[in-house]
Write an enzyme that holds these catalytic residues in place. Structure first.
Site, PDB file in Angstrom:
ATOM      1  N   GLU A  29       0.870  -1.168   0.000  1.00  0.00           N
ATOM      2  CA  GLU A  29       0.000   0.000   0.000  1.00  0.00           C
ATOM      3  C   GLU A  29       0.913   1.226   0.000  1.00  0.00           C
ATOM      4  O   GLU A  29       1.829   1.305   0.827  1.00  0.00           O
ATOM      5  CB  GLU A  29      -0.878  -0.001   1.264  1.00  0.00           C
ATOM      6  CG  GLU A  29      -1.880   1.120   1.225  1.00  0.00           C
ATOM      7  CD  GLU A  29      -2.739   1.249   2.479  1.00  0.00           C
ATOM      8  OE1 GLU A  29      -2.634   0.397   3.383  1.00  0.00           O
ATOM      9  OE2 GLU A  29      -3.500   2.227   2.548  1.00  0.00           O
ATOM     10  N   ARG A  57       5.624 -12.878   9.395  1.00  0.00           N
ATOM     11  CA  ARG A  57       6.247 -11.574   9.249  1.00  0.00           C
ATOM     12  C   ARG A  57       7.666 -11.588   9.788  1.00  0.00           C
ATOM     13  O   ARG A  57       7.947 -12.319  10.734  1.00  0.00           O
ATOM     14  CB  ARG A  57       5.530 -10.632  10.212  1.00  0.00           C
ATOM     15  CG  ARG A  57       4.708  -9.630   9.661  1.00  0.00           C
ATOM     16  CD  ARG A  57       3.903  -8.870  10.648  1.00  0.00           C
ATOM     17  NE  ARG A  57       2.824  -8.402   9.819  1.00  0.00           N
ATOM     18  CZ  ARG A  57       2.888  -7.299   9.071  1.00  0.00           C
ATOM     19  NH1 ARG A  57       3.912  -6.512   9.139  1.00  0.00           N
ATOM     20  NH2 ARG A  57       1.909  -6.973   8.290  1.00  0.00           N
ATOM     21  N   LYS A  69       4.668   0.762   8.663  1.00  0.00           N
ATOM     22  CA  LYS A  69       4.767   2.078   8.039  1.00  0.00           C
ATOM     23  C   LYS A  69       4.129   3.136   8.925  1.00  0.00           C
ATOM     24  O   LYS A  69       4.616   4.259   9.002  1.00  0.00           O
ATOM     25  CB  LYS A  69       4.097   2.046   6.673  1.00  0.00           C
ATOM     26  CG  LYS A  69       4.950   1.354   5.633  1.00  0.00           C
ATOM     27  CD  LYS A  69       4.220   1.268   4.306  1.00  0.00           C
ATOM     28  CE  LYS A  69       3.638  -0.097   4.085  1.00  0.00           C
ATOM     29  NZ  LYS A  69       2.419  -0.144   3.336  1.00  0.00           N
TER      30      LYS A  69
END
Ligand code: ATP
Ligand code: MG
Length: 549
Positions: free
Chosen positions: A34, A259, A269
C-alpha cells in the site's frame, strides 16, 4: 545460502506440487504494497519470497500498488517504492495500481448485489461493530440486510454518484452473521470517501475495502500464489468466497507466512511515519530507520539485504530475528570488496618531538592484507599527527596495551612511538601528547629489535582531510513492546564526531564505502557531504559490539 532458503521453504514445496499436478502452467506472484509509506526490511522479506520463487520456476512477478485508501496514500510513496524495489535488484513484469481496477471492482460489487449476496447498509461504523458480536456470541443481522435487489442497485448507484456523505452508507457482503469466523459476518466491501485519489482524482467517491479488492486484483492478474503475512490467515475463507461468488476466471491461492520482526526495530509504516512526523529522525531515509531507503543511505548493499532475507527463511511461526544477523551479512559482503583506510574520529594531536619540522615522509600500506590484488596506497608521516582519544589513557588498567605515558606502541604502517608527556587544558582535558619515534622501527623494514603489544592507527596532519563521522545505536531501546515505542526512543542513537581521514578519501562520492581501520564499515552520506567536507555514516562496526538485553 540459497540452498538453506530452498529447503526451509514450504511455499516452494506448494508451488512444486501445483506445477507437478498441472494446477498452473506458469507461476505468477505479486508484491502488493500500500503506498502509505516507504518500504521497510520486512517488505524485503516479502519481495525476496515473491520474486525469487517466480524466477526459480520461470514465472513472473507484478508490482501492484494497493491504493484503495486515498486518505493515506501519496505519489511520493509510489515513487520511493519503485526506486527501492529496483535498487534491491528485482525486476517486475508489470506495475499495476489497484485503482486501475476500480471499474471492474464496481461491476463485481453490482454483480454480488444482483446475486442477492450484497446489500447497502445504513448502520454507523459503531453499530456495525456492535452488531458483529464476538467469538462467544453470534452477530445480529443488520435491519437493512433484506433490502430488495432493486433498492440495493439504486442505493449503490447513488453512493457512487456522490449523493451521500462519508460514512452514511456502506455496501456489505451478505454471508453469515453467526459464522465462527468474524471476517465472514457480513463484512463491509465498499465505503464512501470524498477524498481525491492520487491516481483517479475525483472520479470516485466509493472505494473498495482491502478484503474485497485484494482477491479480485489477484484473480484479474492471474496471480497463482498470493503470498501474504500470517494475520490474513483468518481472512482466507473470505478471500476464497469473493473469488468464487464474483465468478472469477482465475482462482488464485492465498498462502500465509510469518512476518519478519527484528530486535530493537519497529516495523510498520504507520509507526515509521510517526518517527518522521515527530521529527525524531530526519526523514524516511534517516540511516537509523529500518526502511530500505534508510539502509541504503546508511551504506547497506542490496546483496547484504537479500542474503539476509534468504538466510532467515520462510516459516509459519512468528519469530524475532536478531539485528546482528543483518550486520553479519553486511560484513560478509563488504569485507572482500572494501578498501581499507585510516581515520581518527575523535582526535588528540600528537607531536613527534624528535621528528624534523617540515619533513613529510611517504609510506605505503596495503589496501587489504587478505587480498594483495587490491594493492597499496600512499600515506604520509610528519611531526604532527592525530590519534584517537580512545587509544590513550592517563591511568590505564592492567593489560592496556595502547598509548599511555611511558608506553610504546606501533603506529599502523609507520613507526613505534613512545609517549613522554601529556598536555592538558585548564579543565584537565588532554589536548596534546608529546612522543618520540624510533626511526629503526619503520613498518616493512623487517625491524625485530623488540616487540610492542599495541598497534593503533593515526592520520598525518599534513595530508589528512577533515571529515564528519556519524555513529549509530539502535533507535528503539526495546522493539518488542512496540505499543509505546515513542517512549522507548534511544536518546543516544546518533553520535556525531568531527575528525580526520587519510587524503586517499578525497573526492569520494555519496555511497562510497570504506573499511576504516578498527572503526568499522563506513559509507559516504549523500545528503550531508559537501564539496568541502566528507560525512561518513557508520554502517556497522567490525565485530558486533552491541549487547542484547
Ligand atoms: P505495514 O504494516 O508496514 O504498513 P503492511 O503489511 O500493511 O505493512 P503492505 O505495504 O500492505 O504492508 O504490504 C506489502 C507486502 O509486504 C504484503 O504482502 C505484506 O504482507 C508484506 N509485509 C509487510 N510487512 C512485512 C514484514 N514485517 N515481514 C514480511 N512481510 C511483510
Ligand atoms: Mg498496511
Amino acid at each position: 545460502m540459497e540452498s538453506e532458503f530452498k529447503t526451509s521453504n514450504f511455499i516452494r514445496n506448494i508451488i512444486i506440487d501445483d506445477l507437478k499436478n498441472k494446477k498452473y502452467e506458469t507461476i505468477i506472484t505479486r508484491f502488493p504494497p500500500e503506498p502509505n509509506g516507504y518500504l521497510h526490511i520486512g517488505h524485503a522479506k516479502s519481495l525476496e519470497i515473491n520474486f525469487s520463487l517466480a524466477e526459480e520456476f520461470g514465472g513472473k512477478t507484478n508490482l501492484r500498488f494497493d491504493d484503495t485508501n486515498p486518505l493515506k496514500e501519496d505519489v511520493e510513496y509510489v515513487n520511493s517504492i519503485e526506486e527501492d524495489v529496483k535498487w534491491l535488484g528485482y525486476k517486475w513484469d508489470k506495475v499495476i495500481f489497484a485503482s486501475d481496477y476500480f471499474e471492474i471492482m464496481y461491476e463485481k460489487a453490482m454483480f454480488l448485489i444482483k446475486k442477492g449476496l450484497s446489500f447497502v447498509c445504513d448502520l454507523t461504523g459503531e453499530e456495525i461493530k456492535k452488531f458483529r458480536g464476538n467469538l462467544q456470541e453470534p452477530g445480529v443481522e443488520s435491519p437493512y440486510r433484506n433490502r430488495s435487489v432493486e433498492e440495493n442497485i439504486d442505493l449503490f448507484t447513488r453512493m457512487k454518484n456522490g449523493e451521500f456523505k462519508d460514512g452514511e452508507k456502506v455496501l456489505r457482503a451478505k454471508i453469515d452473521m453467526s459464522s465462527s469466523n468474524m471476517n465472514m459476518r457480513d463484512p463491509v466491501i465498499y465505503r464512501i470517501s470524498h477524498t481525491p485519489h492520487h491516481n483517479t482524482g475525483e472520479k470516485w467517491c466509493v472505494y473498495p475495502m482491502y478484503d474485497f479488492a485484494h482477491p479480485l486484483e489477484d484473480a484479474i492478474e492471474g496471480i497463482t500464489h498470493s503470498i501474504c503475512t500470517l494475520e490474513f490467515e483468518d481472512h482466507r475463507p473470505l478471500y476464497d468466497w469473493f473469488v468464487r461468488e464474483c465468478e472469477m476466471e482465475n482462482v488464485p491461492r492465498q498462502i500465509e507466512f510469518a512476518r519478519l520482526n527484528l530486535t530493537n526495530t519497529v516495523m510498520s509504516k504507520r509507526k515509521l511515519k510517526a518517527l518522521v512526523d515527530e521529527n525524531i529522525v530526519d526523514g524516511w531515509d534517516d540511516p537509523r530507520m529500518p526502511t530500505i531507503a534508510g539502509f541504503r543511505r546508511r551504506g547497506f548493499t542490496p546483496e547484504s539485504i537479500r542474503n539476509f532475507c534468504r538466510a532467515i527463511g520462510v516459516a509459519k511461526a512468528n519469530s524475532l530475528v536478531d539485528y546482528q544477523m543483518l550486520e553479519h551479512f553486511l560484513r560478509e559482503d563488504l569485507n572482500p570488496k572494501c578498501k581499507r583506510i585510516m581515520a581518527v574520529i575523535d582526535p588528540i594531536k600528537v607531536v613527534i618531538t624528535n621528528y624534523e619540522e617540515g619533513k613529510v615522509e611517504e609510506l605505503f600500506i596495503e589496501n587489504n592484507k587478505d587480498d594483495e590484488s587490491m594493492g597499496t596506497r600512499r600515506i604520509t608521516f610528519s611531526k604532527y599527527i592525530y590519534i584517537d582519544r580512545d587509544d590513550f589513557m592517563e591511568n590505564p588498567p592492567p593489560k592496556y596495551f595502547r598509548l599511555f605515558k611511558g608506553n610504546e606502541v606501533r603506529l599502523k604502517g609507520a613507526y613505534f612511538i613512545k609517549c613522554n608527556e601529556v598536555i592538558k587544558d585548564e579543565n584537565g582535558k588532554v589536548i596534546e601528547l608529546h612522543c618520540t619515534y624510533d626511526p629503526e622501527t619503520k613498518s616493512g623494514s623487517g625491524f625485530s629489535g623488540r616487540k610492542v603489544k599495541g598497534t593503533i592507527h593515526f592520520v598525518d596532519s599534513s595530508s589528512s582531510i577533515p571529515a564528519q563521522f556519524r555513529l549509530f545505536e539502535p533507535l528503539i531501546l526495546d522493539g518488542s513492546s512496540d505499543s509505546d515505542f515513542l517512549k522507548n526512543i534511544n536518546e543516544n542513537s546518533l553520535r556525531i564526531c568531527e575528525g580526520f581521514i587519510e587524503d586517499n578519501a578525497k573526492g569520494s562520492k555519496g555511497f562510497d564505502k570504506y573499511q576504516i581501520f578498527r572503526h568499522g564499515y563506513f559509507s559516504v552520506d549523500p545528503k550531508y557531504t559537501t564539496q568541502d567536507k566528507l560525512v561518513f555514516n557508520r554502517i556497522a562496526s567490525l565485530k558486533s559490539s552491541f549487547k542484547l538485553k
